[in-house]
Design a protein around this motif. Structure first.
Motif, PDB file in Angstrom:
ATOM      1  N   SER A 152       0.851  -1.195   0.000  1.00  0.00           N
ATOM      2  CA  SER A 152       0.000   0.000   0.000  1.00  0.00           C
ATOM      3  C   SER A 152       0.883   1.241   0.000  1.00  0.00           C
ATOM      4  O   SER A 152       2.114   1.154   0.085  1.00  0.00           O
ATOM      5  CB  SER A 152      -0.892   0.004   1.250  1.00  0.00           C
ATOM      6  OG  SER A 152      -0.082  -0.100   2.421  1.00  0.00           O
ATOM      7  N   TRP A 153       0.241   2.427  -0.103  1.00  0.00           N
ATOM      8  CA  TRP A 153       0.983   3.684  -0.012  1.00  0.00           C
ATOM      9  C   TRP A 153       1.001   4.145   1.427  1.00  0.00           C
ATOM     10  O   TRP A 153      -0.015   4.099   2.106  1.00  0.00           O
ATOM     11  CB  TRP A 153       0.327   4.750  -0.902  1.00  0.00           C
ATOM     12  CG  TRP A 153       1.153   5.999  -0.947  1.00  0.00           C
ATOM     13  CD1 TRP A 153       0.921   7.174  -0.281  1.00  0.00           C
ATOM     14  CD2 TRP A 153       2.354   6.192  -1.677  1.00  0.00           C
ATOM     15  NE1 TRP A 153       1.902   8.080  -0.553  1.00  0.00           N
ATOM     16  CE2 TRP A 153       2.802   7.519  -1.415  1.00  0.00           C
ATOM     17  CE3 TRP A 153       3.118   5.408  -2.553  1.00  0.00           C
ATOM     18  CZ2 TRP A 153       3.973   8.038  -1.966  1.00  0.00           C
ATOM     19  CZ3 TRP A 153       4.273   5.923  -3.112  1.00  0.00           C
ATOM     20  CH2 TRP A 153       4.683   7.232  -2.823  1.00  0.00           C
ATOM     21  N   HIS A 154       2.180   4.521   1.927  1.00  0.00           N
ATOM     22  CA  HIS A 154       2.319   4.967   3.321  1.00  0.00           C
ATOM     23  C   HIS A 154       2.300   6.497   3.324  1.00  0.00           C
ATOM     24  O   HIS A 154       3.299   7.156   3.037  1.00  0.00           O
ATOM     25  CB  HIS A 154       3.629   4.443   3.910  1.00  0.00           C
ATOM     26  CG  HIS A 154       3.738   4.646   5.399  1.00  0.00           C
ATOM     27  ND1 HIS A 154       4.498   5.646   5.964  1.00  0.00           N
ATOM     28  CD2 HIS A 154       3.164   3.973   6.425  1.00  0.00           C
ATOM     29  CE1 HIS A 154       4.409   5.589   7.281  1.00  0.00           C
ATOM     30  NE2 HIS A 154       3.599   4.579   7.593  1.00  0.00           N
ATOM     31  N   LEU A 155       1.119   7.057   3.612  1.00  0.00           N
ATOM     32  CA  LEU A 155       0.905   8.497   3.446  1.00  0.00           C
ATOM     33  C   LEU A 155       1.884   9.322   4.293  1.00  0.00           C
ATOM     34  O   LEU A 155       2.485  10.293   3.819  1.00  0.00           O
ATOM     35  CB  LEU A 155      -0.542   8.842   3.852  1.00  0.00           C
ATOM     36  CG  LEU A 155      -1.154  10.113   3.250  1.00  0.00           C
ATOM     37  CD1 LEU A 155      -1.093  10.077   1.728  1.00  0.00           C
ATOM     38  CD2 LEU A 155      -2.614  10.273   3.717  1.00  0.00           C
ATOM     39  N   VAL A 173       6.276   3.606  -0.177  1.00  0.00           N
ATOM     40  CA  VAL A 173       5.542   2.356  -0.382  1.00  0.00           C
ATOM     41  C   VAL A 173       5.718   1.499   0.874  1.00  0.00           C
ATOM     42  O   VAL A 173       6.805   1.472   1.470  1.00  0.00           O
ATOM     43  CB  VAL A 173       6.069   1.590  -1.612  1.00  0.00           C
ATOM     44  CG1 VAL A 173       5.251   0.319  -1.858  1.00  0.00           C
ATOM     45  CG2 VAL A 173       6.025   2.480  -2.862  1.00  0.00           C
ATOM     46  N   ARG A 188      10.984   5.015   0.549  1.00  0.00           N
ATOM     47  CA  ARG A 188      10.728   6.060  -0.449  1.00  0.00           C
ATOM     48  C   ARG A 188      11.663   5.898  -1.642  1.00  0.00           C
ATOM     49  O   ARG A 188      11.708   6.752  -2.523  1.00  0.00           O
ATOM     50  CB  ARG A 188      10.902   7.439   0.199  1.00  0.00           C
ATOM     51  CG  ARG A 188       9.943   7.690   1.367  1.00  0.00           C
ATOM     52  CD  ARG A 188      10.128   9.059   1.959  1.00  0.00           C
ATOM     53  NE  ARG A 188       9.983  10.099   0.924  1.00  0.00           N
ATOM     54  CZ  ARG A 188      10.182  11.404   1.169  1.00  0.00           C
ATOM     55  NH1 ARG A 188      10.570  11.804   2.363  1.00  0.00           N
ATOM     56  NH2 ARG A 188      10.016  12.295   0.207  1.00  0.00           N
ATOM     57  N   TYR A 204       3.073   0.893  -7.475  1.00  0.00           N
ATOM     58  CA  TYR A 204       3.457   1.872  -6.443  1.00  0.00           C
ATOM     59  C   TYR A 204       4.925   2.287  -6.599  1.00  0.00           C
ATOM     60  O   TYR A 204       5.292   3.452  -6.437  1.00  0.00           O
ATOM     61  CB  TYR A 204       3.237   1.279  -5.050  1.00  0.00           C
ATOM     62  CG  TYR A 204       1.810   1.311  -4.552  1.00  0.00           C
ATOM     63  CD1 TYR A 204       1.132   0.131  -4.237  1.00  0.00           C
ATOM     64  CD2 TYR A 204       1.137   2.525  -4.378  1.00  0.00           C
ATOM     65  CE1 TYR A 204      -0.173   0.147  -3.772  1.00  0.00           C
ATOM     66  CE2 TYR A 204      -0.184   2.560  -3.907  1.00  0.00           C
ATOM     67  CZ  TYR A 204      -0.828   1.378  -3.611  1.00  0.00           C
ATOM     68  OH  TYR A 204      -2.132   1.401  -3.150  1.00  0.00           O
ATOM     69  N   LEU A 250       6.425   6.061  -7.283  1.00  0.00           N
ATOM     70  CA  LEU A 250       7.532   6.631  -6.497  1.00  0.00           C
ATOM     71  C   LEU A 250       8.641   7.125  -7.429  1.00  0.00           C
ATOM     72  O   LEU A 250       9.207   8.191  -7.252  1.00  0.00           O
ATOM     73  CB  LEU A 250       8.056   5.525  -5.575  1.00  0.00           C
ATOM     74  CG  LEU A 250       8.814   5.868  -4.309  1.00  0.00           C
ATOM     75  CD1 LEU A 250       8.045   6.841  -3.440  1.00  0.00           C
ATOM     76  CD2 LEU A 250       9.097   4.572  -3.530  1.00  0.00           C
ATOM     77  N   THR A 279       1.219  13.083  -7.280  1.00  0.00           N
ATOM     78  CA  THR A 279       0.021  12.657  -6.532  1.00  0.00           C
ATOM     79  C   THR A 279      -0.916  11.849  -7.414  1.00  0.00           C
ATOM     80  O   THR A 279      -1.453  10.815  -7.005  1.00  0.00           O
ATOM     81  CB  THR A 279      -0.703  13.896  -5.961  1.00  0.00           C
ATOM     82  OG1 THR A 279       0.197  14.594  -5.113  1.00  0.00           O
ATOM     83  CG2 THR A 279      -1.954  13.498  -5.196  1.00  0.00           C
ATOM     84  N   ILE A 327       0.445   8.374  -7.877  1.00  0.00           N
ATOM     85  CA  ILE A 327       0.225   7.568  -6.667  1.00  0.00           C
ATOM     86  C   ILE A 327      -1.236   7.113  -6.612  1.00  0.00           C
ATOM     87  O   ILE A 327      -1.544   5.951  -6.333  1.00  0.00           O
ATOM     88  CB  ILE A 327       0.607   8.365  -5.406  1.00  0.00           C
ATOM     89  CG1 ILE A 327       2.103   8.644  -5.386  1.00  0.00           C
ATOM     90  CG2 ILE A 327       0.168   7.633  -4.131  1.00  0.00           C
ATOM     91  CD1 ILE A 327       2.516   9.730  -4.388  1.00  0.00           C
ATOM     92  N   GLU A 328      -2.135   8.017  -6.952  1.00  0.00           N
ATOM     93  CA  GLU A 328      -3.570   7.672  -6.951  1.00  0.00           C
ATOM     94  C   GLU A 328      -3.863   6.592  -8.011  1.00  0.00           C
ATOM     95  O   GLU A 328      -4.675   5.700  -7.798  1.00  0.00           O
ATOM     96  CB  GLU A 328      -4.418   8.931  -7.190  1.00  0.00           C
ATOM     97  CG  GLU A 328      -4.446   9.866  -5.990  1.00  0.00           C
ATOM     98  CD  GLU A 328      -5.034  11.232  -6.319  1.00  0.00           C
ATOM     99  OE1 GLU A 328      -5.220  12.030  -5.373  1.00  0.00           O
ATOM    100  OE2 GLU A 328      -5.292  11.499  -7.523  1.00  0.00           O
ATOM    101  N   GLY A 372      -2.848   3.354  -6.619  1.00  0.00           N
ATOM    102  CA  GLY A 372      -3.834   2.939  -5.623  1.00  0.00           C
ATOM    103  C   GLY A 372      -5.086   2.391  -6.273  1.00  0.00           C
ATOM    104  O   GLY A 372      -5.649   1.389  -5.820  1.00  0.00           O
TER     105      GLY A 372
END
Ligand SMILES: CSC[C@H]1O[C@H](OP(=O)(O)O)[C@H](O)[C@@H]1O
Length: 338
Positions: A12-15, A20, A38, A64, A68, A113, A116-117, A120
């Motif tokens: 998953s993405w680690h906000l 990642v 990262r 992901y 990155l 962004t 990344i979306e 996701g």
């Protein structure tokens, strides 16, 4: 607290850190740990070294990782990072599917962004597909005494969340059908003994680990009602690449009249690959056959060598099962039968 399905994702993405996050599967079942990075190179290495594994999880991890990598600019993304991720493992077509999706999206010059979306959304689509597969698969698996044999790991760890082959078992269990699962240990990396047994125990589903070589004997004794496995690539003619040992299972299943199902999202289908003999089969280090990751009695993770001498002939990580040996392939788009 139950660890797993829907409480965590394999990747998953680690906000908080802008990186990642993935479950380090080599430590299971001894330790549940997540890694965050990262650095896209760490993500590529995580795929190559099987920190993350399983076709849909590999695809989502690459998506992901490429999101990155986008921060390094379009040229390096196309010239270095896409080839880098495409070279991590050769058999699971989900990896190449994810790279194609991210490459196509990058041509719109999105922001970081947005990339990344997009990654996701790719992962979410895999999870939704797996949930649909589970509902359909459960109808096929509700046979006899619901004694189901599975090989390798095609649970939530292998498929971002929910699982492919194992999601049908979850559905059965939640429908009160009390499935029992024979779990092939799955030499040499022991995905069955280490991962599938752990996932099923977390779900409270009754299972027993067995030697890979015991599977045919269980079928001969009439103790298996159905087999369900995942897939890494399905050719246009329905031939299926999956973990080494799957082909042998299909031969025993045919001999003993045991139905064998393959569960896979549409991202595992490769229409450009006309037949199974065209599927690239990953050949891994021979040392994997002679060494094992384990935990000693003091609780520390050790790598032990199980054979002092010995030359390994080869170590194919996958084999190909002819479509004719399979009862049905179940995807979120429907059921495909020979
Ligand atoms: C849901 S795909 C799982 C699939 O991937 C495994 O291979 P590996 O652990 O080497 O990535 C195995 O073939 C599973 O069936």
């Amino acid at each position: 607290m139950r660890v797993g399905r829907s409480s965590y994702r394999a990747v998953s993405w680690h906000l908080e850190s802008g990186g990642v996050q993935w479950v380090e599967q080599r430590l299971l079942p001894h330790r549940f740990e997540q890694v965050v990075s990262r650095n896209p190179e760490d993500v590529a290495v995580a795929i190559e070294s099987m920190q993350v594994r399983g076709a849909p999880t590999i695809g989502a991890t690459a998506a992901y990782g490429l999101a990155l990598a986008w921060k390094e600019g379009k040229e390096r993304f196309n010239e270095f990072w896409l080839p880098r991720f495409r070279a991590t493992r050769p058999t699971a077509v989900n990896l190449f599917h994810a790279c194609d999706v991210m490459q196509l999206y990058s041509e719109q010059n999105p922001t970081i962004t947005q990339m990344i979306e997009r990654a996701g959304a790719y992962a979410d689509a895999e999870v939704m597909a797996n949930r649909k597969i589970g509902a359909c698969l459960a109808e096929f698996l509700a046979v006899g005494e619901r004694r189901i044999l599975t090989h390798c790991n095609a649970g939530w760890l292998a498929a971002v969340d929910w699982g492919t082959a194992t999601s049908g078992i979850y559905h059965l269990a939640h429908a009160g059908e009390n499935p029992f699962v024979w779990v092939d240990e799955t030499r040499p990396r022991l995905q069955g003994a280490r991962l599938t047994a752990w996932e099923l125990n977390q779900e409270g589903i009754d299972c027993r680990i067995q030697a890979d070589g015991a599977a045919a004997w269980m079928m001969a004794q009439g103790r298996v009602d159905a087999i369900v496995v995942g897939a890494d690539r399905i050719a246009a003619n329905g031939d299926v690449a999956n973990k080494i040992g799957t082909y042998a299972l299909s031969l025993a299943a045919k001999e003993h009249g045991v139905p064998m199902y393959v569960a896979a999202p549409s991202s595992t289908f490769d229409p450009a690959c006309l037949k199974g003999s065209n599927i690239p089969i990953e050949e891994r280090e021979g040392s994997e056959l002679l060494e094992m990751d384990g935990m000693d009695r003091a609780g520390s993770i050790q790598q032990i060598r199980i054979a002092a001498t010995g030359v390994v002939a080869n170590n194919p990580a996958f084999d190909v099962t002819p479509f004719g040996n399979i009862t049905a392939v179940v995807s979120e788009l429907g059921v495909w039968q020979p």
